[in-house]
Design a protein around this motif. Structure first.
Motif, PDB file in Angstrom:
ATOM      1  N   TYR B  33       0.828  -1.199   0.000  1.00  0.00           N
ATOM      2  CA  TYR B  33       0.000   0.000   0.000  1.00  0.00           C
ATOM      3  C   TYR B  33       0.864   1.251   0.000  1.00  0.00           C
ATOM      4  O   TYR B  33       1.991   1.249   0.498  1.00  0.00           O
ATOM      5  CB  TYR B  33      -0.872   0.045   1.276  1.00  0.00           C
ATOM      6  CG  TYR B  33      -1.661  -1.216   1.528  1.00  0.00           C
ATOM      7  CD1 TYR B  33      -1.110  -2.266   2.239  1.00  0.00           C
ATOM      8  CD2 TYR B  33      -2.952  -1.356   1.033  1.00  0.00           C
ATOM      9  CE1 TYR B  33      -1.816  -3.438   2.465  1.00  0.00           C
ATOM     10  CE2 TYR B  33      -3.673  -2.525   1.250  1.00  0.00           C
ATOM     11  CZ  TYR B  33      -3.094  -3.559   1.964  1.00  0.00           C
ATOM     12  OH  TYR B  33      -3.801  -4.717   2.177  1.00  0.00           O
ATOM     13  N   TYR B  35       0.173   5.306   1.223  1.00  0.00           N
ATOM     14  CA  TYR B  35      -0.662   6.310   1.862  1.00  0.00           C
ATOM     15  C   TYR B  35       0.095   7.625   1.839  1.00  0.00           C
ATOM     16  O   TYR B  35       1.319   7.642   1.703  1.00  0.00           O
ATOM     17  CB  TYR B  35      -0.953   5.944   3.327  1.00  0.00           C
ATOM     18  CG  TYR B  35      -1.842   4.751   3.533  1.00  0.00           C
ATOM     19  CD1 TYR B  35      -1.340   3.455   3.424  1.00  0.00           C
ATOM     20  CD2 TYR B  35      -3.186   4.911   3.848  1.00  0.00           C
ATOM     21  CE1 TYR B  35      -2.158   2.351   3.632  1.00  0.00           C
ATOM     22  CE2 TYR B  35      -4.024   3.810   4.057  1.00  0.00           C
ATOM     23  CZ  TYR B  35      -3.490   2.542   3.939  1.00  0.00           C
ATOM     24  OH  TYR B  35      -4.306   1.453   4.138  1.00  0.00           O
ATOM     25  N   VAL B  43      -4.065  10.728   7.580  1.00  0.00           N
ATOM     26  CA  VAL B  43      -3.427   9.820   6.638  1.00  0.00           C
ATOM     27  C   VAL B  43      -4.480   9.373   5.622  1.00  0.00           C
ATOM     28  O   VAL B  43      -5.576   8.947   5.992  1.00  0.00           O
ATOM     29  CB  VAL B  43      -2.850   8.606   7.386  1.00  0.00           C
ATOM     30  CG1 VAL B  43      -2.242   7.611   6.412  1.00  0.00           C
ATOM     31  CG2 VAL B  43      -1.810   9.051   8.413  1.00  0.00           C
ATOM     32  N   PHE B  45      -5.440   7.065   2.143  1.00  0.00           N
ATOM     33  CA  PHE B  45      -5.123   5.915   1.309  1.00  0.00           C
ATOM     34  C   PHE B  45      -4.922   6.363  -0.143  1.00  0.00           C
ATOM     35  O   PHE B  45      -5.695   7.172  -0.668  1.00  0.00           O
ATOM     36  CB  PHE B  45      -6.266   4.910   1.397  1.00  0.00           C
ATOM     37  CG  PHE B  45      -6.225   3.806   0.391  1.00  0.00           C
ATOM     38  CD1 PHE B  45      -7.013   3.852  -0.751  1.00  0.00           C
ATOM     39  CD2 PHE B  45      -5.401   2.710   0.579  1.00  0.00           C
ATOM     40  CE1 PHE B  45      -6.993   2.826  -1.678  1.00  0.00           C
ATOM     41  CE2 PHE B  45      -5.363   1.681  -0.349  1.00  0.00           C
ATOM     42  CZ  PHE B  45      -6.159   1.733  -1.468  1.00  0.00           C
TER      43      PHE B  45
END
Lengths: 112, 112
Positions: B33, B35, B43, B45
């Motif tokens: 991932y 972010y 934070v 995504f």
């Protein structure tokens, strides 16, 4: 409110006191996680609570989860100056590929 | 203890330039991932990556962004033509399953 919103936004306490912060969310979740972030630094995973759990402990941390109210709380007992940081809750939704949705965080200041 | 590593820790780039942020996930993890966290904000995504393809992406992850796992160990985020508003801390995360995520220390990107 948005998914994973914390309150209070800021919390100032003295060493030895307990710190409690809350998180609310909107959708069905697989789990809810709490992270800590020291100023300008990375995210440190603190604790994960699954949707079928109601309470979890890890050291001085206690997390509760109420799926009926879509809320969670993080309690830090006997706080220390080193606990000064921002604390974020993050939810993992049931239909996601692991995408975490973070709240805005609670900034905790512990004074000696 | 295995950890996610990110390089560089801080990158300054001129507006319009391409940047590549690098991450080495934990070796047996399968889900990756990116972010980002704009200063003082939550934070957010950006993208998830599994089985050599994007599994989910956010609205932020437009055509200016791309991800790649070029050699089985690195996981990169490329921003083709940086804008001032791309200035943020970028976090890479990995996990063996879509549950608890392990975050790197982040790359602070400053676009001038």
């Amino acid at each position: 409110s948005q998914q994973g919103e914390e309150d209070p936004q800021a919390l100032s306490i003295q060493e030895g006191e307990n710190a409690t912060m809350n998180c609310s969310y909107k959708t069905s979740i697989n789990n809810l996680q709490w992270y800590r972030q020291n100023s300008g630094r990375g995210l440190v995973h603190l604790i994960l609570i699954r949707s079928n759990e109601r309470e979890k402990h890890s050291g001085r941390l206690r997390v509760t989860l109420d799926t009926s109210k879509k809320s969670s709380s993080l309690l830090i007992t006997a706080s220390r100056a080193a606990d000064t940081a921002s604390y974020f809750c993050a939810t993992l939704q049931t239909d996601s590929w692991g995408k975490l949705q973070f709240g805005a965080g609670t900034q905790v200041v512990v004074t000696p | 203890e295995p950890e996610v590593t990110q390089t560089p820790s801080h990158q300054v780039t001129q507006m319009g330039q391409e940047v590549i942020l690098r991450c080495v996930p934990i070796s047996n993890h399968l889900y990756f991932y990116w972010y980002r966290q704009i200063l003082g904000q939550k934070v957010e995504f950006l993208v998830s990556f599994y089985n050599n393809e994007i599994s989910e992406k956010s609205e932020i992850f437009d055509d200016q962004f791309s991800v790649e796992r070029p050699d089985g160990s690195n996981f990169t985020l490329k921003i083709r033509s940086t804008k001032l508003e791309d200035s943020a801390m970028y976090f890479c995360a990995s996990t063996p399953s879509p549950a608890e995520a392990f975050f790197g220390q982040g790359t602070r990107l400053t676009v001038v």
